[in-house]
Design a protein around this motif. Structure first.
Motif: not given
Length: 297
Positions: A47, A50-51, A91, A95
């Motif tokens: 997570h 993905s940030d 996105l 995820v």
């Protein structure tokens, strides 16, 4: 330094804070999650990773939004930030689905109880992410940046996911020590809960960002001050129409005003010019298109 340049620098700095912070957190949670055998922490690390991509998208969007108007984009590039926000939301959604699938698969594999070190990594992540959320949310709100505010909520979703991971990891560790079998599944259950939070947040942010890209106009209650400014211009008999279209952090105003039908073209033009100049004094107004109508009474 012009206000738009200050805005660009502040928003750009906020994006870099997100990129650097998320890289550090993703590495810490990923390494600790692997060493501690925690699926929830590894999911939380993904997570955070993905940030990083989301913050890069924000950075690109902010830079594009700063570009001046050109032949193909006479109204500027302000919507680039909203487009970047949509990319972040998509996105985030992907995820979330991926984490849910991986967590669900773990129910059909031997359960491994995480190590206590995973708890410390999660607590550290929660504190850092909450600080990043508050900083970027306030910055995005101040400078009207859809992309930055979307990225801020991305951080907040990480806080929620880390809290869920904390509960799941804690339950799994307690279950392992006490010999309570069903508690040992707390880690993968937390992974699924994290995934649901991520998907829900992605849907909400994506919906709002798409709304902002579709030539959304300010509601009537939000244009009261703009109308007051126009009414204060001598020669304006009435406002026939006023549409303030949002283009990212600024607005483009299309306005129709009525003037004395016996006024000369030159004087009517002067009235329209004054209306535009006064509206352009508002910091969030990027351009004004004025149409002159004869006043019908």
């Amino acid at each position: 330094m012009e206000e738009k340049d200050v805005r660009y620098q502040k928003v750009q700095f906020g994006a870099w804070v997100g990129i650097i912070g998320n890289i550090i957190l993703a590495l810490i949670k990923g390494i600790v999650g692997f060493l501690a055998n925690s699926r929830a922490l590894i999911a939380d690390a993904v997570h955070s990773a993905s940030d990083v991509v989301g913050s890069v998208a924000v950075l690109i969007g902010v830079r594009a939004a700063k570009l001046p108007p050109d032949k193909d984009h006479p109204y500027g590039h302000g919507k680039a930030e909203s487009v970047a926000a949509i990319i972040v939301a998509v996105l985030l959604f992907i995820v979330g689905v991926e984490i849910a699938i991986n967590a669900f698969k773990s129910f059909f594999e031997p359960v491994v109880v995480p190590k206590v070190i995973a708890i410390y990594a999660v607590v550290f992540s929660i504190v850092v992410k909450e600080i990043m959320f508050r900083y970027k949310y306030n910055l995005g709100k101040k400078y009207k940046s859809d992309a930055l505010m979307t990225d801020a909520w991305h951080h907040r979703s990480d806080v929620f996911s880390s809290i869920a991971a904390l509960i799941g990891i804690g339950a799994s560790i307690i279950g392992g020590h006490l010999g309570v079998g069903w508690l040992t599944y707390g880690d993968p259950v937390a992974g699924i809960f994290v995934a649901l939070l991520i998907v829900k947040m992605a849907w909400k942010l994506g919906k709002e960002s798409i709304h902002n890209t579709l030539d959304h106009v300010l509601h009537e209650e939000d244009t009261v001050e703009l109308r007051r400014i126009v009414d204060s211009v001598e020669g304006v008999k009435s406002i026939d129409a006023l549409h303030a279209r949002e283009h990212g952090y600024y607005v483009i105003i299309d306005i129709k005003i009525a003037v004395d039908p016996h006024m000369s073209v030159e004087k009517a033009h002067a009235v329209g010019k004054e209306v535009k100049e006064k509206l352009m004094e508002e910091k969030h107004v990027h351009d004004v298109l004025v149409h002159i109508n004869p006043y019908a009474g």
